[in-house]
Structure formats: structure tokens, C-alpha cells
Design a protein around this motif. Structure first.
Motif, PDB file in Angstrom:
ATOM      1  N   LEU A 193      78.870  -2.073  27.807  1.00 48.02           N
ATOM      2  CA  LEU A 193      79.570  -2.977  26.882  1.00 48.02           C
ATOM      3  C   LEU A 193      79.888  -2.271  25.579  1.00 48.02           C
ATOM      4  O   LEU A 193      80.885  -2.547  24.937  1.00 48.02           O
ATOM      5  CB  LEU A 193      78.697  -4.216  26.600  1.00 48.02           C
ATOM      6  N   ASP A 194      79.011  -1.344  25.202  1.00 48.76           N
ATOM      7  CA  ASP A 194      79.184  -0.690  23.914  1.00 48.76           C
ATOM      8  C   ASP A 194      78.415   0.624  23.898  1.00 48.76           C
ATOM      9  O   ASP A 194      77.303   0.681  24.429  1.00 48.76           O
ATOM     10  CB  ASP A 194      78.607  -1.630  22.835  1.00 48.76           C
ATOM     11  N   GLY A 195      78.977   1.679  23.308  1.00 50.26           N
ATOM     12  CA  GLY A 195      78.268   2.953  23.166  1.00 50.26           C
ATOM     13  C   GLY A 195      78.848   4.029  24.079  1.00 50.26           C
ATOM     14  O   GLY A 195      79.790   3.775  24.840  1.00 50.26           O
ATOM     15  N   LYS A 196      78.272   5.227  23.979  1.00 57.38           N
ATOM     16  CA  LYS A 196      78.779   6.375  24.747  1.00 57.38           C
ATOM     17  C   LYS A 196      77.675   6.983  25.584  1.00 57.38           C
ATOM     18  O   LYS A 196      76.533   7.059  25.136  1.00 57.38           O
ATOM     19  CB  LYS A 196      79.229   7.467  23.770  1.00 57.38           C
ATOM     20  N   LEU A 197      78.041   7.469  26.777  1.00 56.63           N
ATOM     21  CA  LEU A 197      77.046   8.153  27.599  1.00 56.63           C
ATOM     22  C   LEU A 197      77.699   9.320  28.317  1.00 56.63           C
ATOM     23  O   LEU A 197      78.922   9.406  28.401  1.00 56.63           O
ATOM     24  CB  LEU A 197      76.411   7.174  28.586  1.00 56.63           C
ATOM     25  N   SER A 198      76.847  10.215  28.807  1.00 58.65           N
ATOM     26  CA  SER A 198      77.382  11.279  29.657  1.00 58.65           C
ATOM     27  C   SER A 198      76.818  11.070  31.053  1.00 58.65           C
ATOM     28  O   SER A 198      75.782  10.405  31.226  1.00 58.65           O
ATOM     29  CB  SER A 198      76.990  12.658  29.117  1.00 58.65           C
ATOM     30  N   GLU A 199      77.524  11.627  32.048  1.00 64.00           N
ATOM     31  CA  GLU A 199      77.099  11.380  33.425  1.00 64.00           C
ATOM     32  C   GLU A 199      76.697  12.650  34.145  1.00 64.00           C
ATOM     33  O   GLU A 199      77.323  13.697  33.964  1.00 64.00           O
ATOM     34  CB  GLU A 199      78.214  10.703  34.200  1.00 64.00           C
ATOM     35  N   LEU A 200      75.637  12.568  34.939  1.00 65.84           N
ATOM     36  CA  LEU A 200      75.190  13.728  35.708  1.00 65.84           C
ATOM     37  C   LEU A 200      76.183  14.025  36.819  1.00 65.84           C
ATOM     38  O   LEU A 200      76.483  15.151  37.115  1.00 65.84           O
ATOM     39  CB  LEU A 200      73.820  13.422  36.340  1.00 65.84           C
ATOM     40  N   ASN A 201      76.690  12.963  37.448  1.00 63.35           N
ATOM     41  CA  ASN A 201      77.582  13.141  38.587  1.00 63.35           C
ATOM     42  C   ASN A 201      78.728  12.149  38.444  1.00 63.35           C
ATOM     43  O   ASN A 201      78.649  11.030  38.913  1.00 63.35           O
ATOM     44  CB  ASN A 201      76.792  12.874  39.879  1.00 63.35           C
ATOM     45  N   SER A 202      79.795  12.597  37.749  1.00 68.43           N
ATOM     46  CA  SER A 202      80.841  11.635  37.401  1.00 68.43           C
ATOM     47  C   SER A 202      81.616  11.197  38.635  1.00 68.43           C
ATOM     48  O   SER A 202      82.302  10.203  38.628  1.00 68.43           O
ATOM     49  CB  SER A 202      81.782  12.219  36.364  1.00 68.43           C
ATOM     50  N   ALA A 203      81.506  11.968  39.743  1.00 63.39           N
ATOM     51  CA  ALA A 203      82.237  11.589  40.955  1.00 63.39           C
ATOM     52  C   ALA A 203      81.375  10.701  41.842  1.00 63.39           C
ATOM     53  O   ALA A 203      81.387  10.835  43.054  1.00 63.39           O
ATOM     54  CB  ALA A 203      82.648  12.847  41.707  1.00 63.39           C
TER      55      ALA A 203
END
Ligand code: FES
Length: 336
Positions: free
Chosen positions: A50-60
Motif C-alpha cells: 500500500l505504501d513504501g519501497k522494497l527490493s525483490e530477491l526474485n522479481s520474476a
């Protein structure tokens, strides 16, 4: 500053230390964040950002479509917060049973069940409560990482300090080589659990289970508990192996079937059994045997075992008209 995650749907907050995924931090905080596979394939841990930023280990991530992604859906086991977040959780935290915690224990016994599967029974320092179908992470000193195993036996009183697991030998695997090659009774280990969402759901229709390898463990455990709870739903249990020697716990399953108050069909299916052997049972791929079952579309389907088997069974069930919310899957590779 340590990012904080707010579960908008539940009014809960927890911190996420550097390098931890949302799921790991939630579990460390004792929050029952839904999860099964922890590797981005099952989708159980999906949440809406809903709000904020994140990074992903496996974006696929294979279980989120492009549309899901655009709508803000992400996976707890694959997300590392960059800022504090506000999220909406798809599964209900209150549905998951007791929060996981850490137990000290030791190996109580190791009993062969087949040519490559043993029953590993532990003695813990205190009783553990879990929902049959769930699993635990086991660690021993000197071997990197945890190994996840499903509880294989339903405790009659709801909790136990002697849980057991089915462990399949993986050639060259550090943990299973250690376990299979030597007398390990008395060795110390730690257990973290209970974990996971796989479990029997309330309904009236038939229960159809498809298991392969040591995936029989959570299915057996779930059905034992259902029997204790006086479940009267008909059961079909399809178990897939390669050869006759892969079939295990046949006695325990036969006892379960004999005590079950409704029809209980156990159907072992062998994929590579020698054509000349004395086997008179079913042959082929276990997932394909779903198709001939009566009332399949009215059944709940529980799938547990190697991902290719589970994927095949899931798509056959869906194509046969089983609603997607009546198909429950626990995919795993044997832990090394
Ligand atoms: Fe995260 Fe399965 S996708 S637990």
C-alpha cells in the motif's frame, strides 16, 4: 533506521532487520505470516503493497502475473523493505495457528520406512503444538542452513514433545548423508516451528489427496487428525512412486483406511515398475489418475510432493472443473 512494516489489515507492526525478508522478520516477531514454499513459487505469502519501497530477491516470481504485479501484489518471502511499508495481507494471520518458536531437542530414533526414507523422531525440551499439514525447520550444528520437514504424525492430545518426520535420502546431501550414515540417536538439534499453511479445510465434499515421495508425511498427519476429529468425508489417497520399493507406510495407511468411518480408497501408482513384475496395481503418472475419480469437481484436492507432480495434478484438477479455492498444494524438493 530499521524499516517497520505495518499490517494495515490487522493493526500489527514489526521491524525488519537489514537483509531479512518480510516473511523472515514477521516470523521472528512471532507473527503468523502465511507461507509454504519460502522460495517464491506457491504464492501463499502474497501481500499488497500500500505504501513504501522494497527490493525483490526474485522479481520474476512465477506465481504473480503481470497484472498482479501492477496491482501491487508482492511476495513476503521475496521482499526486502527499503523503506518502512504499509501492506495488506492476503491470508488471515489469525488462520495460521500457533506462532513459530525455537525448541531444543535431540534425535530420539531413526527408523527405516523404505529403501530411501526414514522416520526421524525427536525428543524436544517442551511440547509443541501444530496444525497437521504444517512443517518445521531443523538445524544441526556443523551443517549449514535449516532443512524443512512436515510433521508426519498427529498427536492425540494436540501437542507433543516427540514429533516425527519422514526424511528421504538425497545422494550427496549434507543433512541426509549425516542422518543415514551413522547412529545419530542422542545428537542435539534445534527445531523452529510450526510453519506453513497446508492443512485440512472445512467442507462437506470428498477429500482427494495426491502425494509423492515423502510428501505422504503431511497428508498422513492431516488424515490422522481428521480421524481423531471424527471426519466422515470420503477419502481417496493417490500415492505415486517409481517402483514397489518406493511404497511406504502401507500398514499405517491401511489402518487409517480400516478405521475411517466413510469410504477410504488408497491407490498406489507406480511409474517405472518393471512390466514383468508381480505388480497388479495402477501404473503410470499419479496425477493422471485424478481424471477417473467420481465427484472430482465437488472434492477438495490436497497435493504434496515434488513440484512437477504437484503442478501436473493441479492443472488436471482445475481443467476437470475443481474450483481453484478447493485445490491446496505443498510443493517441495527433497532436502539435501
Ligand atoms: Fe512465498 Fe511460497 S511464494 S512462501
Amino acid at each position: 533506521e530499521v524499516p517497520v512494516v505495518e499490517l494495515a489489515s490487522h493493526g500489527l507492526k514489526f521491524e525488519v532487520p537489514r537483509g531479512k525478508t518480510l516473511l523472515e522478520a514477521a516470523q521472528d516477531a512471532g507473527i503468523g505470516f502465511p507461507c509454504d514454499c519460502k522460495v517464491g513459487t506457491c504464492g501463499t505469502c502474497r501481500f499488497k503493497l500500500l505504501d513504501g519501497k522494497l527490493s525483490e530477491l526474485n522479481s520474476a516470481a512465477v506465481c504473480l502475473s503481470g497484472e498482479d504485479f501492477r496491482d501491487g501484489w508482492r511476495l513476503g518471502c521475496q521482499s526486502i523493505p527499503v523503506t518502512s511499508l504499509r501492506i495488506h495481507l492476503a491470508g488471515l494471520v489469525s488462520e495460521v495457528g500457533p506462532p513459530p518458536s525455537l525448541f531444543e531437542g535431540k534425535v530420539a530414533s531413526v527408523t527405516p520406512l523404505s529403501h530411501d526414507i526414514v522416520e526421524l523422531r525427536l525428543q524436544l525440551n517442551r511440547p509443541l503444538t501444530f496444525i497437521p499439514g504444517q512443517y518445521a525447520d531443523l538445524r544441526i550444528d556443523g551443517i549449514d542452513g535449516a532443512r524443512s520437514y512436515s510433521f508426519a504424525e498427529a498427536p492425540e492430545q494436540g501437542s507433543t514433545d516427540r514429533p516425527c518426520f519422514h526424511v528421504r535420502r538425497v545422494p550427496g546431501g549434507a543433512f541426509t548423508t549425516w542422518l543415514f550414515e551413522g547412529d545419530r540417536v542422542g545428537f542435539a538439534l534445534t527445531l523452529r516451528g510450526p510453519l506453513g499453511q497446508f492443512r485440512l479445510r472445512q467442507a462437506d465434499g470428498p477429500i482427494v489427496c495426491v502425494a509423492g515421495g515423502s510428501g505422504l508425511a503431511p497428508i498422513k498427519c492431516m488424515l490422522e487428525k481428521a480421524l481423531l476429529d471424527q471426519c466422515v468425508r470420503p477419502v481417496t489417497l493417490l500415492y505415486g512412486g517409481r517402483e514397489q520399493r518406493d511404497l511406504y507406510c502401507r500398514h499405517a495407511i491401511a489402518e487409517l483406511a480400516a478405521s475411517w468411518p466413510a469410504p477410504f480408497d488408497y491407490i498406489p501408482v507406480l511409474s517405472t515398475e518393471d512390466a514383468q513384475s508381480d505388480w497388479t496395481g495402477q501404473r503410470g503418472l499419479v496425477a493422471d489418475k485424478l481424471l477417473g475419480l467420481p465427484e472430482l469437481a465437488q472434492s477438495q484436492i490436497y497435493l504434496c510432493g515434488p513440484p512437477p507432480m504437484v503442478d501436473a495434478a493441479e492443472s488436471i484438477a482445475l481443467r476437470a472443473g475443481v474450483p481453484s479455492d478447493a485445490v491446496f498444494a505443498d510443493r517441495f524438493f527433497d532436502r539435501s
